[in-house]
Design a protein around this motif. Sequence first.
Motif, PDB file in Angstrom:
ATOM      1  N   SER A  55       0.832  -1.200   0.000  1.00 43.06           N
ATOM      2  CA  SER A  55       0.000   0.000   0.000  1.00 43.06           C
ATOM      3  C   SER A  55       0.869   1.253   0.000  1.00 43.06           C
ATOM      4  N   GLU A  56       0.250   2.367  -0.374  1.00 39.11           N
ATOM      5  CA  GLU A  56       0.964   3.637  -0.434  1.00 39.11           C
ATOM      6  C   GLU A  56       1.158   4.244   0.943  1.00 39.11           C
ATOM      7  N   LYS A  57       0.244   3.956   1.871  1.00 47.91           N
ATOM      8  CA  LYS A  57       0.302   4.494   3.231  1.00 47.91           C
ATOM      9  C   LYS A  57       0.472   3.361   4.220  1.00 47.91           C
ATOM     10  N   GLU A  58       0.918   3.688   5.411  1.00 47.56           N
ATOM     11  CA  GLU A  58       1.073   2.681   6.451  1.00 47.56           C
ATOM     12  C   GLU A  58      -0.311   2.261   6.938  1.00 47.56           C
ATOM     13  N   VAL A  59      -0.637   1.000   6.743  1.00 48.05           N
ATOM     14  CA  VAL A  59      -1.935   0.469   7.149  1.00 48.05           C
ATOM     15  C   VAL A  59      -1.722  -0.786   7.987  1.00 48.05           C
ATOM     16  N   ARG A  60      -2.645  -1.048   8.879  1.00 46.81           N
ATOM     17  CA  ARG A  60      -2.587  -2.272   9.683  1.00 46.81           C
ATOM     18  C   ARG A  60      -3.633  -3.284   9.231  1.00 46.81           C
ATOM     19  N   ASP A  61      -4.629  -2.815   8.487  1.00 44.68           N
ATOM     20  CA  ASP A  61      -5.690  -3.683   8.003  1.00 44.68           C
ATOM     21  C   ASP A  61      -5.368  -4.090   6.562  1.00 44.68           C
ATOM     22  N   ASP A  62      -5.198  -5.387   6.335  1.00 45.52           N
ATOM     23  CA  ASP A  62      -4.826  -5.902   5.013  1.00 45.52           C
ATOM     24  C   ASP A  62      -5.845  -5.537   3.942  1.00 45.52           C
ATOM     25  N   ALA A  65      -5.064  -2.518   1.669  1.00 47.17           N
ATOM     26  CA  ALA A  65      -3.902  -2.538   0.772  1.00 47.17           C
ATOM     27  C   ALA A  65      -4.359  -2.366  -0.673  1.00 47.17           C
ATOM     28  N   GLN A  66      -3.595  -1.579  -1.450  1.00 44.54           N
ATOM     29  CA  GLN A  66      -3.945  -1.363  -2.856  1.00 44.54           C
ATOM     30  C   GLN A  66      -3.601  -2.569  -3.717  1.00 44.54           C
ATOM     31  N   GLU A  67      -2.645  -3.354  -3.267  1.00 43.18           N
ATOM     32  CA  GLU A  67      -2.181  -4.479  -4.080  1.00 43.18           C
ATOM     33  C   GLU A  67      -1.968  -5.690  -3.180  1.00 43.18           C
ATOM     34  N   VAL A  68      -2.473  -6.835  -3.604  1.00 40.26           N
ATOM     35  CA  VAL A  68      -2.271  -8.088  -2.884  1.00 40.26           C
ATOM     36  C   VAL A  68      -1.590  -9.054  -3.842  1.00 40.26           C
ATOM     37  N   VAL A  69      -0.397  -9.510  -3.459  1.00 37.43           N
ATOM     38  CA  VAL A  69       0.382 -10.411  -4.310  1.00 37.43           C
ATOM     39  C   VAL A  69       0.344 -11.806  -3.705  1.00 37.43           C
ATOM     40  N   ASP A  70      -0.148 -12.761  -4.469  1.00 32.54           N
ATOM     41  CA  ASP A  70      -0.204 -14.151  -4.030  1.00 32.54           C
ATOM     42  C   ASP A  70       1.149 -14.793  -4.327  1.00 32.54           C
ATOM     43  N   LEU A  71       1.880 -15.172  -3.297  1.00 32.50           N
ATOM     44  CA  LEU A  71       3.247 -15.672  -3.474  1.00 32.50           C
ATOM     45  C   LEU A  71       3.315 -17.061  -4.092  1.00 32.50           C
ATOM     46  N   SER A  72       2.201 -17.778  -4.173  1.00 34.04           N
ATOM     47  CA  SER A  72       2.237 -19.095  -4.819  1.00 34.04           C
ATOM     48  C   SER A  72       2.439 -18.960  -6.336  1.00 34.04           C
TER      49      SER A  72
END
Length: 160
Positions: A55-62, A65-72
Motif C-alpha cells: 500500500s501507499e500508506k502505512e496500514v494495519r488492516d490488510d 492494501a492497494q495491491e495483494v500479491v499471491d506468493l504461490s
Amino acid sequence: MKKNNSNKRGQQDSSQNHAQPEKVGWIRKFCGRGIFREIWKNRFVILRADQLFISEKEVRDDRKAQEVVDLSDYERSEELRKSKSRSKKNHSKFTLLRCKSPGNTVPNLVFLAVSPEEKESWISAINGAITRAKNSILDEPSVLHWVPPLTSGPTSITSA
C-alpha cells in the motif's frame, strides 16, 4: 496495478488475517522508467502467510492494501545486482521472480530496501513464505472420483 485475489481464496483469508505478520516495513517498489531515470515509489509492505500486501500508506488492516500479491504465483526472491555498477542503490535491490508455468501472467517485481541487511531479511522472509505457499498447495486434499470401467454387456463368441 491492482491485484486482489480475496474472492479466489474464500474462507482461508479470514483465518489468515488474524495471523501475526511475518515482516512489515517500508521498501521502494520499481514502477517503471521515466525519460531520464527509473521511477521508484515508497510502499508499505506486509508479509503475512502466503501473501504480500502493498500500500501507499502505512496500514494495519490488510483489506486497505492497494495491491495483494499471491506468493504461490512466484518461484523465488533473489538479489538483483549489476556487475559493474558502483551505485549504493545497486546493493539493496532484490526481485520477486514469477513461476514460468503456462498461464501465469503475474509480473516480476523489483524492490529496493533501505540497506543490504534489510534486503537480505526481506529475501529470506519472502522465500520462506513462497516455500510454505508451494507446500500448502501440495498439502491440500484432493477428491478423486472412481469411475467404473465401461462394459458392453455379455458377448458371445460364435464360430462359423
